[in-house]
Design an enzyme around this catalytic site. Sequence first.
Site, PDB file in Angstrom:
ATOM      1  N   ASP A 158      50.044  21.964  86.960  1.00  0.00           N
ATOM      2  CA  ASP A 158      51.490  21.677  86.272  1.00  0.00           C
ATOM      3  C   ASP A 158      51.400  22.063  84.849  1.00  0.00           C
ATOM      4  O   ASP A 158      50.827  21.432  84.190  1.00  0.00           O
ATOM      5  CB  ASP A 158      51.891  20.029  86.651  1.00  0.00           C
ATOM      6  CG  ASP A 158      53.274  20.042  85.990  1.00  0.00           C
ATOM      7  OD1 ASP A 158      53.677  20.728  85.299  1.00  0.00           O
ATOM      8  OD2 ASP A 158      53.782  18.894  86.405  1.00  0.00           O
ATOM      9  N   HIS A 159      51.829  22.979  84.578  1.00  0.00           N
ATOM     10  CA  HIS A 159      51.866  23.781  83.032  1.00  0.00           C
ATOM     11  C   HIS A 159      52.580  22.628  82.009  1.00  0.00           C
ATOM     12  O   HIS A 159      52.220  23.133  81.126  1.00  0.00           O
ATOM     13  CB  HIS A 159      52.457  25.169  83.213  1.00  0.00           C
ATOM     14  CG  HIS A 159      51.705  26.059  82.055  1.00  0.00           C
ATOM     15  ND1 HIS A 159      50.928  25.570  81.094  1.00  0.00           N
ATOM     16  CD2 HIS A 159      51.984  27.203  81.912  1.00  0.00           C
ATOM     17  CE1 HIS A 159      50.601  26.605  80.265  1.00  0.00           C
ATOM     18  NE2 HIS A 159      51.100  27.516  80.736  1.00  0.00           N
ATOM     19  N   ARG A 160      53.380  21.758  82.727  1.00  0.00           N
ATOM     20  CA  ARG A 160      53.812  20.954  81.539  1.00  0.00           C
ATOM     21  C   ARG A 160      52.828  19.993  81.031  1.00  0.00           C
ATOM     22  O   ARG A 160      52.951  19.367  79.954  1.00  0.00           O
ATOM     23  CB  ARG A 160      54.910  20.142  82.180  1.00  0.00           C
ATOM     24  CG  ARG A 160      56.118  20.980  82.780  1.00  0.00           C
ATOM     25  CD  ARG A 160      57.207  19.943  83.519  1.00  0.00           C
ATOM     26  NE  ARG A 160      56.645  19.442  84.799  1.00  0.00           N
ATOM     27  CZ  ARG A 160      57.311  18.740  85.685  1.00  0.00           C
ATOM     28  NH1 ARG A 160      58.374  18.412  85.227  1.00  0.00           N
ATOM     29  NH2 ARG A 160      56.617  18.370  86.602  1.00  0.00           N
TER      30      ARG A 160
END
Length: 492
Positions: free
Chosen positions: A464-466
């Site tokens: 999850d790039h967040r």
Amino acid sequence: MAIEEVKVPDIGDFDEVEIIEVLVAPGDRIEPEQSLITLESDKASMEVPATLAGVVQEIKVAVGDRVSAGSLILTVESEAGAGGDSSADSGAAVESRSTPAASATAAGSGAGSDTAADAGEAGGGATAVRSAAASGPDDSSSSGAPSGSSGDGAAAAEAGAAASASTTASSTAQGAVAIDRDAHRAAHASPAVRRFARELGVDLGQVSGSGRKGRIRKEDVKAHVKQVLRGEAAAGAVPGAASGAAGSGIPPLPQVDFSQFGETEQVPLTRIQRLSGPHLHRSWLNVPHVTQFDEADATELEAFRHAMKGEAEQRGVKLTPLAFLVKAASAALAEMPRFNASLAADGENLILKKYCHIGVAVDTPGGLVVPVLRDVDRKGVWEIAAELGTLSSKAREGKLAPGDMQGGCFTISSLGGIGGTAFTPIVNAPEVAILGVSRSQTKPVWNGQEFVPRLMLPLSLSYDHRVIDGAMAARFTTYLARLIGDLRRLVL
Ligand code: CAO
């Protein structure tokens, strides 16, 4: 011909009400009943309609202005002469807010009664007050239907369902689709219907009205939402109104009659597929995915595993590379706790988990399931291998309990027993990363002096790039590869 002033009518208890829309411009030809401005207080929305026919000369107000009864709105070169239309039909259509308190206030002010005849002329203004509906109003007032009809509850429930679907999707796809403001404004609809449409994110410009002179009714908005949910209307008209593609603003796939191309057979999805499909879709839409690829040198691990085959048989355990990978992943999670986390509901905090439960994707005849191995950081490879065997057998026999599949911190999906060189697994949200493992292959690897044959194990880490940035992901796979390449590190 005479120049007439059009003023805000008596609007009951409402005072200093904000103008949220000016619906006409100088030069516009207006008809009696045509809406001129929309007012909005904290209790109600009101539309002030024209009381006479003519041509607008000058607009005396602007959006954001606050007006009270008697405030001048505009001047009109009247066709009918002075006096305007003082019929009970003229006046501000009042839409109460849906909160009970607001409804009570609107009703208490005298603005909540339903029929046009109730209102009459008030205060000698150019217009009289006419209430639309006290709760869940729509433009039924224009056809004389009473408000608060038995349909309101159902309508509210339906609106609630649609709104919650919309909320869900906006949190999944974040896919707000721009409303064509001009078309939306030009649409022929009451304030109540406008509010209803606004709550659902419906562009009124795309809704066909079934009321008098094409007036859009609440039912039309509902029918439009249903159409969009079925994927029949223009994509994106209801931003994210469904978990399906159409509601997310994603163009829906066309329905194709495949039988026109050859023989077909329709088979139902399995129960597991029907359940896991929406979960995968949610994760896919919610999580900005990136996949980091790497290779681990599994030569020594495989040599060790083969050396342990006899003991594994004695123990009655199948010792595959996966048990080592689960152990290695738990060590990597301990080293980089950000991978053992979930985003808090506020989207602004991370929940770091102090336990380490790892899910393993298992391919079963019914579909994909992910049983969870608990506290793997406290278990040895033998114990993990034994549990893997038990859980994957239970999974294939359809005997997993819901609790067996809950509480995972991280997931491993191994296709190594089947084949392939790499893939991009979907993060098992609310986890923030998943490790895909493909089939190891012997490859020539340069050791600084010569090429040597090494058994290389492909790793595919989706994250999850967040929560995780690319550098962190590369460090994670590098660290994991180092552990796999040198098992001694696992005991340090
Ligand atoms: N490279 C080479 N060989 C591998 C390997 C790898 N990465 N991983 C496993 N193998 C070998 C095993 O060693 C075993 O061979 P031996 O019997 O000679 O030792 C053989 O492949 C079969 O292994 P397995 O599949 O029975 O066992 P496993 O522990 O590797 O996997 C399980 C167990 C349940 C994860 C697996 O059976 C499974 O269902 N995999 C599919 C998961 C899936 O569908 N993922 C996709 C989800 S979408 O993201």
